[in-house]
Design a protein around this motif. Structure first.
Motif, short mmCIF file in Angstrom:
data_model
loop_
_atom_site.label_atom_id
_atom_site.label_comp_id
_atom_site.label_asym_id
_atom_site.label_seq_id
_atom_site.Cartn_x
_atom_site.Cartn_y
_atom_site.Cartn_z
N ILE A 1 0.85 -1.19 0.00
CA ILE A 1 0.00 0.00 0.00
C ILE A 1 0.88 1.24 0.00
O ILE A 1 1.76 1.40 0.87
CB ILE A 1 -0.94 0.03 1.23
CG1 ILE A 1 -1.72 -1.28 1.34
CG2 ILE A 1 -1.87 1.23 1.16
CD1 ILE A 1 -2.65 -1.55 0.19
N THR A 2 0.69 2.11 -0.94
CA THR A 2 1.49 3.31 -1.08
C THR A 2 1.22 4.27 0.07
O THR A 2 0.05 4.60 0.35
CB THR A 2 1.17 4.02 -2.41
OG1 THR A 2 1.42 3.12 -3.49
CG2 THR A 2 2.01 5.27 -2.59
N THR A 3 2.28 4.74 0.71
CA THR A 3 2.12 5.71 1.79
C THR A 3 1.84 7.09 1.19
O THR A 3 2.16 7.35 0.02
CB THR A 3 3.37 5.80 2.66
OG1 THR A 3 4.42 6.40 1.89
CG2 THR A 3 3.80 4.43 3.17
N PRO A 4 1.30 8.02 1.97
CA PRO A 4 1.12 9.39 1.46
C PRO A 4 2.44 10.00 1.00
O PRO A 4 2.47 10.67 -0.05
CB PRO A 4 0.54 10.14 2.66
CG PRO A 4 -0.19 9.10 3.44
CD PRO A 4 0.65 7.86 3.30
N ALA A 5 3.52 9.80 1.76
CA ALA A 5 4.80 10.38 1.37
C ALA A 5 5.30 9.80 0.05
O ALA A 5 5.86 10.51 -0.80
CB ALA A 5 5.83 10.16 2.48
N GLU A 6 5.14 8.48 -0.15
CA GLU A 6 5.55 7.86 -1.42
C GLU A 6 4.72 8.40 -2.57
O GLU A 6 5.24 8.63 -3.67
CB GLU A 6 5.39 6.34 -1.32
CG GLU A 6 6.39 5.68 -0.38
CD GLU A 6 6.03 4.23 -0.09
OE1 GLU A 6 6.91 3.50 0.38
OE2 GLU A 6 4.86 3.84 -0.31
N PHE A 7 3.43 8.62 -2.34
CA PHE A 7 2.56 9.14 -3.39
C PHE A 7 2.91 10.57 -3.74
O PHE A 7 3.00 10.94 -4.92
CB PHE A 7 1.10 9.05 -2.93
CG PHE A 7 0.13 9.68 -3.88
CD1 PHE A 7 -0.31 8.99 -5.01
CD2 PHE A 7 -0.35 10.96 -3.66
CE1 PHE A 7 -1.20 9.57 -5.90
CE2 PHE A 7 -1.25 11.55 -4.54
CZ PHE A 7 -1.67 10.85 -5.67
N LEU A 8 3.15 11.40 -2.73
CA LEU A 8 3.38 12.82 -2.95
C LEU A 8 4.82 13.12 -3.39
O LEU A 8 5.07 14.08 -4.11
CB LEU A 8 3.07 13.61 -1.67
CG LEU A 8 1.61 13.61 -1.20
CD1 LEU A 8 1.51 14.15 0.21
CD2 LEU A 8 0.75 14.42 -2.16
N GLY A 9 5.76 12.30 -2.90
CA GLY A 9 7.17 12.58 -3.14
C GLY A 9 7.78 13.44 -2.05
O GLY A 9 8.93 13.88 -2.16
N ALA B 1 -3.67 -0.01 5.41
CA ALA B 1 -2.41 -0.76 5.43
C ALA B 1 -2.13 -1.48 6.73
O ALA B 1 -1.39 -2.47 6.75
CB ALA B 1 -1.25 0.20 5.13
N SER B 2 -2.69 -1.01 7.84
CA SER B 2 -2.30 -1.57 9.14
C SER B 2 -2.75 -3.02 9.29
O SER B 2 -3.87 -3.39 8.95
CB SER B 2 -2.92 -0.73 10.26
OG SER B 2 -2.63 -1.32 11.52
#
Length: 841
Positions: free
Chosen positions: A35-43, A146-147
């Motif tokens: 599951i993509t984290t917010p930080a991974e999605f946003l950069g 994701a949890s």
């Protein structure tokens, strides 16, 4: 504190690869790495930049594509065509059974035993510049997706969680653009920095500058309509409503002030709210975050996100976080940091979920009891209320649409019904059964009270729809089912005869105004009757002042083209067009009389910008643009000196200070009026007109209002009570109309209820024909207004028209467009636009 601040700033500024994981992420060992984290999605770390609505939507769609726990609800488009999405998060097994779960949810209103998962709805950022909520919701959506923690899995097995990150997409984007454009790499806490001082109109409001957290009951905007549809689809047990407040405050959660809870809210509701509060207390204690409750905020007006659930069988809870209004803002309590605000909102989101699950049985039992005994009545003879909008089926139909959205059972009449010595016509009436699932909401919608335990109100003290829609009402009426129908009778398409010399339209129909504007846009000559009349050969006699007369002979279209245009307009607006085969009156004036005046094209200028009331400006703009279809420029007050006022027919002032307008511009406006222009101004704008001698009628000064209150013998402890009595949060008052005045054309009674929320009024007027309406001797109809104000305003002018040269000043002591829901009074504005320039002399 320094260490905390340094960590917070580090979290905001560090690059993704080295940023410490914030506490809204599940432990790496117990999360789904696919599951993509917010930080991974946003950069970049969540919160480093303020999110746009499209970023949030794309991320929700990615979660739905990646996780079997997530599906999406689409509740329609905002005014600016932004898609409104809600994440539906539950176990994969429950996801497969959502249709069955929804079917079970509907049964609770039919007084059937509940057998479905707990439904928890967490909704954020209905005010677009209260952005910590939208960020926390984004983190929460990831966390629940994701949890692999045991408590999260148990939660999703037993519950369906709805997460709505942004309830005001247009306002959120207005704010995020401002905040991002005005921030630097180094956080700036200075309160005067542009990052913290948004330009007018701010991101709090939607496209038409409405406060959407005041629209849950009235549903004037598409964002609210989609949100309430989602509420009734899922019928949640608990709704958390996440906001921000002033940066000098700490953190608030309900209960609010106990004595300021609406009396129709069950005591069990407040008891459960307090039990839930223990979970929020524990969560914030663990973070060393200060908080308060039972102060400042109330649970009275049912048009807000935290109170609408309370009258619909759910528990609504308001959360308020001190706002950074950017990345970092200084306060007396220390710096307010966006990342910490997000963490607080995330913490109380989790405490909401844990508290709701711990109280699962009590929440379900509360909802079951709320709807117990309220199943639909299938008797042949029903008891209930009759409502009528005389001669105005458009107003009746608008109310029916509102009822339908709130799932309020209602019927149209198949034939006329008499009750309380009144005739309720099938043409313009509704029947509301008393026994129905939404009976509590119906009671609230028409609640009238003038006495309260605590006279302090966070919002309006009355919201009676009978007054807002200006309706006749009869209660405890028995009606047979064969007198009722589920649908309104459809008007047949009109085939207008080719031998008509004129066409007539009844101005009492609300849709006559937008229809008139479309005719003016098509360059059709339309006249208004300034005296009542009748026409030979027409059965409906006694056409009142304000009726529209359209000559069959037009300069720019043929008779056939006019007939076709009128037929289309009649069908579109549901307004009957009556052909006349002769100009001859059946007594009184003929159609060729000078008492029919040509209506001039309308080209208004609406003053906007700093110094003007944002919401009132938006309400006027919405009415002119969306309702009437008039091209309406919004021009900042600071730019008016550069504008040729001669290009406009009307200059419109919402309430405001207008401190940027100088004496020279006042002279220009005076000249505009002298040459034939019309000024329409309301509430505090009248102070500027009076100060610059554009209006001769004197206002009751604030000093005179203050002197009406006897403060002798009061102690310091009495100060809050006195301030509460001096405030007019919103009370319904009654006007007495001059029925023949052009501003009152189309009114069917000489009494008119209006919403009053500011202490402003006029002194007596000596000149005749100036006053169009005055406050009635018994001024208060519903809500709270101090007796001192009632005595001061009784029998004083409320609406007036002063003539100046060839033009007029229309002065309104109140906002007759209140939240675009007061359909009974908005006609006064249409009359000021179309009739005052040609009819007051």
């Amino acid at each position: 504190m320094l260490k905390s601040l340094t960590l917070a700033i580090a979290l905001v500024l560090s690059p993704v690869v080295s940023a410490q994981a914030p506490d809204w992420y599940p432990p790496q060992s117990s999360s789904n790495a696919t599951i993509t984290t917010p930080a991974e999605f946003l950069g970049y770390p969540l919160g480093e930049w303020h999110l746009r609505h499209d970023q949030i939507n794309f991320y929700l769609k990615q979660l739905a594509a990646q996780s079997p726990r997530v599906s999406l609800e689409d509740t329609g488009l905002s005014h600016e065509a932004r898609q409104q999405l809600t994440a539906v998060i539950t176990s994969p097994t429950n996801q497969q059974k959502l249709p069955q779960i929804l079917a079970q949810r509907a049964k609770v209103k039919q007084d059937q035993a509940e057998n479905s998962p707990l439904v928890i709805w967490l909704a954020y950022s209905i005010h677009g510049d209260e952005a910590s909520g939208a960020h926390a919701a984004t983190a929460l959506a990831y966390y629940l997706s994701a949890s692999e923690e045991a408590w999260v899995k148990e939660l999703l097995d037993k519950a369906v969680v709805l997460v709505t990150p942004t309830q005001n997409p247009d306002g959120l984007d207005r704010f995020s653009t401002w905040a991002n454009n005005n921030r630097g790499k180094v956080p700036v806490g200075d309160n005067h920095s542009r990052e913290h001082t948004q330009d007018w109109p701010r991101g709090r409001f939607n496209h038409y500058l409405a406060d959407l957290n005041r629209d849950w009951l009235f549903l004037a905007h598409p964002e609210s309509q989609g949100r309430v549809a989602l509420f009734h689809k899922w019928q949640p047990h608990y709704l958390g409503d996440f906001h921000e407040m002033g940066h000098e405050q700490s953190y608030f959660f309900q209960p609010g002030v106990p004595d300021r809870t609406h009396p129709l809210t069950p005591a069990t509701n407040q008891a459960l709210t307090d039990k839930l509060a223990d979970f929020h207390r524990d969560a914030l204690d663990a973070k060393d975050q200060a908080y308060f409750s039972r102060q400042a905020f109330d649970d009275f007006f049912y048009g807000k996100g935290s109170t609408y659930p309370d009258i619909n069988g759910a528990i609504g809870v308001l959360f308020e976080q001190a706002s950074a209004r950017g990345q970092l803002q200084d306060s007396a309590n220390g710096p307010v940091v966006l990342s910490e605000a997000i963490a607080n909102q995330f913490a109380t989101s989790l405490s909401s979920l844990k508290g709701a699950m711990a109280l699962e049985d009590e929440l379900k039992q509360y909802q079951t009891e709320f709807f117990k005994g309220k199943a639909s009545d299938d008797s042949r003879r029903l008891s209930g209320s009759l409502l009528r909008a005389p001669k105005d089926p458009a107003r009746r139909d608008a109310l029916a649409s509102l009822f339908a959205q709130h799932k309020v059972e209602h019927f149209f009449l198949s034939r006329d019904v008499e009750a309380d010595d009144l005739i309720f016509s099938a043409e313009d009436s509704l029947f509301i059964p008393a026994n129905q699932p939404q009976q509590a909401l119906v009671e609230a919608m028409f609640d009238k009270r003038t006495e309260f335990k605590d006279a302090t109100f966070y919002d309006v003290s009355s919201f009676d729809l009978q007054s807002a829609y200006d309706l006749l009402k009869a209660d405890e009426v028995k009606v047979s089912r064969n007198q009722l129908t589920a649908d309104a009778a459809q008007s047949p398409e009109q085939a207008l005869p080719d031998n008509a010399v004129a066409y007539l339209v009844d101005w009492r129909h609300s849709n006559a105004a937008p229809m008139l504007q479309q005719l003016l846009n098509a360059d059709i000559q339309v006249k208004v009757a300034t005296r009542g009349f009748s026409v030979r050969g027409i059965e409906a006699l006694n056409w009142p002042e304000g009726s529209l007369y359209i000559p069959a002979k037009q300069a720019h279209v043929s008779k056939q083209q006019l007939r076709e245009l009128l037929s289309r307009q009649s069908q579109e607006w549901g307004v009957k067009v009556v052909p006349a085969s002769t100009f001859a009156g059946a007594g009184g004036i003929d159609l060729g009389s000078d008492d029919f005046r040509v209506i001039k094209p309308v080209k208004p200028l609406l003053i906007a910008g700093r110094g003007t009331s944002t919401t009132e400006t938006g309400q006027l703009w919405n009415f002119l643009d969306s309702r009437l279809g008039i091209a309406t420029p919004l021009i900042d007050a600071s730019r008016l000196s550069r504008v040729d006022l001669g290009n406009y027919s009307h200059l419109i002032f919402a309430s405001g200070s207008f401190s940027t307008l100088d004496a020279e511009l006042a002279r220009d406006i005076a000249s505009f009026v002298e040459r034939g222009g019309t000024v329409i101004a309301q509430k505090s704008a009248l102070n500027w007109l009076s100060k610059n001698r554009l209006m001769s009628t004197e206002l009751i000064s604030s000093k005179e209002f203050a002197q009406a209150f006897d403060t002798k013998g009061l102690t310091f402890a009495d100060r809050d009570s006195l301030n509460a009595r001096k405030a007019i949060g919103g009370a319904i008052v009654e006007l007495t109309l001059d029925a023949g005045h052009p501003l009152n054309y189309g009114m069917t009674d000489d009494k008119l209820p209006v919403m009053k929320n500011r202490a402003i009024g006029f002194k007596s007027v000596d000149k005749p024909f100036v006053v169009a309406a005055e406050y009635s001797e018994q001024v208060l109809k519903s809500g709270y207004m101090a007796p001192e104000y009632q005595q001061k305003l009784a029998s004083t002018p409320a609406i007036l028209v002063e003539t100046k040269g060839k033009g007029e000043i229309v002065a309104l002591a109140d906002n007759l467009m209140f939240r675009n829901t007061w359909l009974g009074t908005e006609r006064v504005y249409a009359n000021a636009l179309y009739f005052v320039p040609v009819s007051v002399r």
